[in-house]
Design an enzyme around this catalytic site. Structure first.
Site, PDB file in Angstrom:
ATOM      1  N   GLY A   1      42.305  28.811  40.092  1.00  0.00           N
ATOM      2  CA  GLY A   1      43.408  29.742  39.864  1.00  0.00           C
ATOM      3  C   GLY A   1      44.445  29.652  40.972  1.00  0.00           C
ATOM      4  N   GLU A   2      45.145  30.784  41.218  1.00  0.00           N
ATOM      5  CA  GLU A   2      46.103  30.900  42.313  1.00  0.00           C
ATOM      6  C   GLU A   2      47.311  29.971  42.165  1.00  0.00           C
ATOM      7  OE1 GLU A   2      43.828  30.056  45.825  1.00  0.00           O
ATOM      8  OE2 GLU A   2      42.265  31.461  45.280  1.00  0.00           O
ATOM      9  N   GLY A   3      47.543  29.428  40.981  1.00  0.00           N
ATOM     10  CA  GLY A   3      48.652  28.504  40.801  1.00  0.00           C
ATOM     11  C   GLY A   3      48.338  27.075  41.188  1.00  0.00           C
TER      12      GLY A   3
END
EC number: 2.4.2.21
Length: 358
Positions: free
Chosen positions: A322-324
């Protein structure tokens, strides 16, 4: 009574310029490398040209990663490998440069903006620019209660819109959209299952930090119970987000829709941004034309959402953090497509005559 009317987005959001896209396709046919030889890079270049309304396409020079952060009380049920309320620590690690998104952003020269919407920590422990849009601390446990009040949901949605406006006004030309959350993939699974009319088991994945089989069963049960609460409010997307979404997912949805209004392209990351995009599609059917799916994380909910929006991921690396992170991995492909579309020379009339003679 709320002054926010989501139906307005249907009129405000236009498709990327179809005439410009046709011009970009025609230009591509005249270039020295045959059309199709660059695979999906051709399609990407044409998509970006239409989004920019420019031929030749302009380079992507001011991208930005925007991460919405929040804690979800559903994590108290043991549906995540991370402790409930632990997203604040992840945010601090992002800001200190120790997360995968931080490493990639440094390598690519992309600024990272973190927006705290509902972290379960003292806001004074974070920079003011991070916590300035916070709506509440944590959120309701969505299997038994609403994540947000109607007022909080509207505030979160408007915060997402405001962040999109800030980015567009500052000259950001493309956004990589991600989340920093604990329990966020559970809320995302509920949204996807509700909007796709499917069962909890079909959308329940293992999360960013993979969970074991017992945790997966707890997560599946939590999504099932929250899904019962989501179905009666499917006709009202803001109510749906208030019931089972949470402040971070609500803000991401507002961001996505306002970004489309502002004609600012967005690269989606994992299952959380895909779920928010699915809600956005329900609000305004033209909005997904402004979004790009970066990668296939292996999360079943993400695959279901992207299929419903007819968005095909650029990469398949099994990245679940996740987190970009996956969005940043795809960014160089988009930049490469823009460079090739703009800089490959066109064939001269003499070249064309030779080809015709052959």
């Amino acid at each position: 009574m709320s002054s926010l009317n989501l139906d307005d987005f249907t009129d405000l959001i236009e498709r990327p310029d179809g005439g410009v896209r046709r011009d970009a396709e025609a230009r591509r046919e005249r270039q020295v490398v045959p059309p199709g030889a660059l695979g999906r890079l051709d399609e990407l270049g044409e998509w970006l040209a239409a989004a920019q309304s420019a031929v030749p396409v302009r380079p992507v020079e001011r991208p930005r990663a925007v991460l919405f952060a929040g804690d979800h009380s559903i994590a108290e049920l043991g549906v995540s490998a991370r402790p409930a309320g632990g997203a604040g620590e992840l945010v601090r690690e992002v800001l200190e440069g120790g997360r995968p998104v931080s490493v990639l952003a440094r390598r690519l020269g992309v600024p990272v903006r973190v927006v705290d919407m509902s972290l379960d920590c003292d806001p004074e422990t974070l920079p003011a620019e991070v916590s300035g849009h916070r709506v509440r601390r944590g959120g309701g446990r969505i299997d038994i209660e609403d994540a947000l009040t109607p007022e909080e949901a509207e505030a979160a949605f408007r915060a997402g819109m405001a962040v999109a406006d800030e980015e567009a006004d500052s000259g950001t030309d493309l956004v990589v959209l991600g989340d920093v959350s604990v329990g966020g993939t559970t809320a995302a699974g509920v949204l996807v299952a509700a909007l796709c009319g499917t069962d909890a088991s079909v959308v329940t994945g293992r999360g960013g930090l993979p969970i074991d089989d017992l945790a997966w069963m707890r997560k599946c049960a939590a999504i099932r119970d929250a899904l019962r609460r989501a179905r009666p409010v499917l006709g009202d997307q803001l109510q749906l987000l208030a019931t089972v979404g949470g402040a971070d997912l609500t803000a991401m949805t507002g961001f996505l829709l306002q970004a489309a209004v502002r004609k600012m392209p967005v690269i989606l990351d994992g299952v959380v941004s895909a779920a928010c995009a699915l809600v956005g599609q329900r609000v305004a059917f033209r909005a997904p034309d402004w979004w790009l799916a970066s990668h296939d994380s292996g999360e079943p909910g993400q695959a279901k959402a992207l299929d419903r929006m007819a968005l095909e991921p650029l990469l398949s690396q099994g990245v679940t953090v996740g987190e970009g992170t996956g969005g940043l991995l795809a960014l160089p492909l988009v930049q490469a497509a823009a460079a090739l579309a703009a800089e490959l020379p066109e064939e001269s009339p003499a070249d064309e005559a030779v080809i015709a003679a052959e």
